[in-house]
Design an enzyme around this catalytic site. Structure first.
Site, PDB file in Angstrom:
ATOM      1  N   ASN A 163     -42.842 -35.002  -9.558  1.00 30.05           N
ATOM      2  CA  ASN A 163     -42.575 -34.705 -10.978  1.00 30.05           C
ATOM      3  C   ASN A 163     -41.106 -34.407 -11.231  1.00 30.05           C
ATOM      4  OD1 ASN A 163     -45.461 -34.692 -10.961  1.00 30.05           O
ATOM      5  ND2 ASN A 163     -45.415 -33.499 -12.843  1.00 30.05           N
ATOM      6  N   TYR A 193     -50.888 -47.747 -13.759  1.00 29.31           N
ATOM      7  CA  TYR A 193     -49.465 -47.481 -13.561  1.00 29.31           C
ATOM      8  C   TYR A 193     -49.134 -47.394 -12.072  1.00 29.31           C
ATOM      9  CZ  TYR A 193     -45.277 -44.625 -12.978  1.00 29.31           C
ATOM     10  OH  TYR A 193     -44.074 -44.129 -12.545  1.00 29.31           O
ATOM     11  N   LYS A 226     -46.826 -50.077  -9.494  1.00 32.13           N
ATOM     12  CA  LYS A 226     -45.738 -49.699  -8.596  1.00 32.13           C
ATOM     13  C   LYS A 226     -46.015 -50.150  -7.159  1.00 32.13           C
ATOM     14  CE  LYS A 226     -42.980 -47.253 -11.374  1.00 32.13           C
ATOM     15  NZ  LYS A 226     -41.521 -47.380 -11.495  1.00 32.13           N
ATOM     16  N   ARG A 244     -57.066 -35.274 -18.701  1.00 33.13           N
ATOM     17  CA  ARG A 244     -56.579 -36.616 -18.994  1.00 33.13           C
ATOM     18  C   ARG A 244     -57.089 -37.577 -17.918  1.00 33.13           C
ATOM     19  NH1 ARG A 244     -50.162 -35.885 -19.677  1.00 33.13           N
ATOM     20  NH2 ARG A 244     -50.499 -35.176 -17.536  1.00 33.13           N
ATOM     21  N   ALA A 287     -36.184 -49.465 -14.458  1.00 35.88           N
ATOM     22  CA  ALA A 287     -36.810 -49.926 -15.699  1.00 35.88           C
ATOM     23  C   ALA A 287     -38.319 -50.090 -15.540  1.00 35.88           C
ATOM     24  CB  ALA A 287     -36.184 -51.250 -16.132  1.00 35.88           C
ATOM     25  N   ILE A 346     -34.331 -40.642 -15.617  1.00 36.03           N
ATOM     26  CA  ILE A 346     -33.879 -40.562 -14.227  1.00 36.03           C
ATOM     27  C   ILE A 346     -32.743 -41.545 -13.973  1.00 36.03           C
ATOM     28  CG2 ILE A 346     -34.585 -40.735 -11.814  1.00 36.03           C
ATOM     29  CD1 ILE A 346     -37.441 -40.042 -12.760  1.00 36.03           C
TER      30      ILE A 346
END
Length: 328
Positions: free
Chosen positions: A171, A142, A146, A281, A74, A12
């Protein structure tokens, strides 16, 4: 504008760099190339091969020049991997971002755009589109990392007056329509490139994770947004920061199941692909679809690629032309 882009060699980030250049802005890319690609940085763009864990070096970069905006992409970003290595994600994403945010806030950076995520809303949301003010309940380390960064940016605004835009995109998919850039991760975990590689015979079988979700066909529902539309939102967000800090959800507002994505790839590619069921998952919610009305209203942003087939078509073209990704 003169913009510093961290993670500008990634998927991105690199597409946003291209869009900034196309709009006539000056760009400097900072990346440690742990997951990004040097070949994704356009010729002539200044590249700083640095790691954000080096707080002293980051401060020298931030303080050494005038920056109209800093865009932060990053970080490590795999939901499933974060369930296996929670402290790595919490540490790597938050501490490195904190080094950057502190340097920016204390050296007079006025505008900061942050690559956030829909994983903030990681628990199942069956009540409809997810709005910007929906309850934040990360379903993975994760997503938690954020959220911690968003809170740090909140205090950077309150105490130092550094305005920030937290862009919580859903997404990301597709590739640069001109074929200059595409999606190349190692390992690859995203459905569309994995399915395309299966279609092209580069992997034997595609696995679809879970067929017992409470959705129309039992597979997860996701909101796919073209990466070029995402890049456009970042540029618009920079200008919007003149009016104060914001947090926006970025998506198309339409959800597609995993099976529907597979069918789209078969339509666009003109052939069937080989797939099989696999277990769920950990950390995957059943439905994530964005309400992006606020950024549309406040910036005029409007996604150009509105159908899943149009998104898939750009991704397929790039992967056909680059069988080894950026390697060759």
């Amino acid at each position: 504008m003169k913009c510093l882009v961290t993670g500008g060699a990634g998927y991105i980030g690199s597409h946003t760099v291209i869009s900034l250049l196309d709009a006539g802005h000056e760009v400097v890319v900072l990346d440690n190339l742990s997951t990004g690609h040097r070949a994704a940085i356009p010729a002539g763009v200044r590249f700083l091969h640095l790691d954000l864990s080096n707080a002293e070096a980051i401060t020298e970069v931030v303080a050494g020049e005038h920056w109209d905006a800093v865009l932060h992409f990053a970080g490590v970003s795999l939901v499933g991997d974060s369930m296996r290595r929670p402290f790595h994600y919490l540490r790597d994403n938050y501490i490195t971002a904190l080094n950057l945010i502190e340097s920016c806030a204390t050296h007079g950076i006025e505008r900061f755009v942050f690559s956030s995520t829909a994983a903030l809303f990681g628990r199942d949301n069956q009540s409809g589109l997810i709005t910007d003010n929906a309850s934040i309940q990360p379903g993975s380390p994760y997503g938690e990392s954020k959220f911690l960064i968003e809170r740090a940016l909140h205090w950077a605004d309150c105490i130092y007056g550094m305005r920030s835009a937290c862009l919580r995109y859903f997404n990301a998919a597709g590739a640069d329509p001109q074929g200059r850039l595409g999606e190349d991760h190692t390992p690859e975990t995203h459905l569309i490139p994995l399915a395309i590689d299966t279609l092209l015979g580069r992997r034997p079988v595609l696995q679809l994770f879970g067929n017992d979700y409470a959705t129309r066909d039992g597979t997860c529902v996701r909101d796919y947004i073209h990466v070029t539309d995402l890049a456009d939102a970042h540029i618009r967000a920079i200008d919007r920061l003149d009016g104060g800090s914001v947090a926006y959800n970025l998506g198309s507002g339409t959800g597609f199941t995993n099976l529907e994505v597979v069918r789209s790839i078969e339509r666009v590619g003109g052939q069937k692909l080989h797939w099989e069921w696999a277990a769920r998952r950990p950390g995957d919610p059943s439905v994530l679809v964005a309400d992006s009305e606020r950024i549309r209203r406040e910036t005029g942003w409007n996604p150009h690629y509105r159908s899943i087939d149009s998104i898939v078509e750009t991704a397929l073209r790039w992967r056909e032309a680059h069988p080894h990704g950026y390697g060759k």
